[in-house]
Design a protein around this motif. Structure first.
Motif, PDB file in Angstrom:
ATOM      1  N   ALA A  23       0.835  -1.204   0.000  1.00 15.96           N
ATOM      2  CA  ALA A  23       0.000   0.000   0.000  1.00 15.96           C
ATOM      3  C   ALA A  23       0.873   1.259   0.000  1.00 15.96           C
ATOM      4  O   ALA A  23       0.566   2.229  -0.702  1.00 15.96           O
ATOM      5  CB  ALA A  23      -0.941  -0.001   1.203  1.00 15.96           C
ATOM      6  N   CYS A  24       1.945   1.224   0.751  1.00 12.41           N
ATOM      7  CA  CYS A  24       2.879   2.355   0.770  1.00 12.41           C
ATOM      8  C   CYS A  24       3.488   2.560  -0.613  1.00 12.41           C
ATOM      9  O   CYS A  24       3.577   3.687  -1.107  1.00 12.41           O
ATOM     10  CB  CYS A  24       3.984   2.129   1.804  1.00 12.41           C
ATOM     11  SG  CYS A  24       3.426   2.198   3.510  1.00 12.41           S
ATOM     12  N   ALA A  25       3.899   1.468  -1.227  1.00 11.17           N
ATOM     13  CA  ALA A  25       4.516   1.551  -2.552  1.00 11.17           C
ATOM     14  C   ALA A  25       3.529   2.049  -3.603  1.00 11.17           C
ATOM     15  O   ALA A  25       3.876   2.872  -4.458  1.00 11.17           O
ATOM     16  CB  ALA A  25       5.071   0.187  -2.957  1.00 11.17           C
ATOM     17  N   ALA A  53      -5.375   7.692  -4.233  1.00  7.23           N
ATOM     18  CA  ALA A  53      -4.785   6.596  -3.459  1.00  7.23           C
ATOM     19  C   ALA A  53      -5.779   5.440  -3.323  1.00  7.23           C
ATOM     20  O   ALA A  53      -5.399   4.273  -3.412  1.00  7.23           O
ATOM     21  CB  ALA A  53      -4.351   7.093  -2.076  1.00  7.23           C
ATOM     22  N   VAL A  54      -7.058   5.768  -3.131  1.00 10.32           N
ATOM     23  CA  VAL A  54      -8.099   4.731  -3.051  1.00 10.32           C
ATOM     24  C   VAL A  54      -8.133   3.932  -4.347  1.00 10.32           C
ATOM     25  O   VAL A  54      -8.155   2.701  -4.334  1.00 10.32           O
ATOM     26  CB  VAL A  54      -9.490   5.347  -2.753  1.00 10.32           C
ATOM     27  CG1 VAL A  54     -10.595   4.308  -2.898  1.00 10.32           C
ATOM     28  CG2 VAL A  54      -9.524   5.955  -1.359  1.00 10.32           C
ATOM     29  N   ILE A  55      -8.088   4.633  -5.471  1.00  9.09           N
ATOM     30  CA  ILE A  55      -8.132   3.953  -6.773  1.00  9.09           C
ATOM     31  C   ILE A  55      -6.930   3.029  -6.935  1.00  9.09           C
ATOM     32  O   ILE A  55      -7.071   1.877  -7.358  1.00  9.09           O
ATOM     33  CB  ILE A  55      -8.201   4.979  -7.926  1.00  9.09           C
ATOM     34  CG1 ILE A  55      -9.559   5.668  -7.909  1.00  9.09           C
ATOM     35  CG2 ILE A  55      -7.948   4.316  -9.275  1.00  9.09           C
ATOM     36  CD1 ILE A  55      -9.659   6.869  -8.828  1.00  9.09           C
ATOM     37  N   GLU A  59      -7.422  -1.108  -7.057  1.00  8.39           N
ATOM     38  CA  GLU A  59      -7.013  -1.855  -8.245  1.00  8.39           C
ATOM     39  C   GLU A  59      -6.220  -3.101  -7.855  1.00  8.39           C
ATOM     40  O   GLU A  59      -6.310  -4.139  -8.510  1.00  8.39           O
ATOM     41  CB  GLU A  59      -6.174  -0.953  -9.157  1.00  8.39           C
ATOM     42  CG  GLU A  59      -5.908  -1.539 -10.506  1.00  8.39           C
ATOM     43  CD  GLU A  59      -5.238  -0.552 -11.444  1.00  8.39           C
ATOM     44  OE1 GLU A  59      -5.335  -0.773 -12.653  1.00  8.39           O
ATOM     45  OE2 GLU A  59      -4.637   0.424 -10.976  1.00  8.39           O
ATOM     46  N   ALA A  60      -5.480  -3.011  -6.755  1.00 13.06           N
ATOM     47  CA  ALA A  60      -4.669  -4.136  -6.282  1.00 13.06           C
ATOM     48  C   ALA A  60      -5.416  -5.025  -5.286  1.00 13.06           C
ATOM     49  O   ALA A  60      -4.995  -6.143  -5.015  1.00 13.06           O
ATOM     50  CB  ALA A  60      -3.388  -3.612  -5.632  1.00 13.06           C
TER      51      ALA A  60
END
Length: 151
Positions: A23-25, A53-55, A59-60
């Motif tokens: 998430a940081c990356a 950031a949510v998008i 996506e992941a």
């Protein structure tokens, strides 16, 4: 539960779904910053994760946690599309029109088979719903291609 608290719970679920390091990356945010987005500490009550950031995280993720929560808060139901192709379909609107006609033909075939005896059973209704959802996904793809092509 307040709206803010509800969104923070779903933001936390999103980050945990993806994993804190990934998430940081993906977001370019630190662990501390991500933690503030879902902290229930009063000093962070007005901090929420930015939409970009949510998008990136959704996506992941295995599920669009925050988008789903936003939809629920507005009384909107979503249809989660888990197709996630490895590469984008080429061909744009032309291939969408072909896919649309094929999907519609599949829906009509399913409908014809379902209505033959004059009764649509629960299983037949589920198959019709699935075909309808797939048709809807083709229309969404077509809409996105049209928006891309119109600038």
């Amino acid at each position: 539960m307040s709206v803010g608290s509800y969104l923070k719970k779903h933001t936390e679920a999103l980050v945990k779904d993806v994993g804190i390091e990934p998430a940081c990356a993906l977001t370019g945010k630190s662990k501390a910053t991500l933690g503030r987005y879902y902290s229930d500490n009063p000093e962070h009550a007005d901090r929420f994760m930015p939409v970009d950031a949510v998008i990136a995280l959704e996506e992941a993720a295995s599920y669009p946690h925050v988008t789903g929560a936003l939809a629920e808060l507005q009384g909107i139901s979503l249809s989660h599309d888990d197709r996630r192709p490895n590469t984008e379909r080429s061909g744009g609107v032309n291939s969408d029109v072909i896919a649309l006609s094929q999907r519609f033909a599949m829906l009509m075939t399913e409908y014809q088979q379902s209505i033959e005896d004059g009764v649509i059973t629960v299983n037949e209704a589920k198959r019709l719903l699935k075909e309808t959802t797939l048709l809807q996904q083709v229309l969404i793809d077509m809409k996105l291609h049209l928006e891309d092509e119109s600038g």
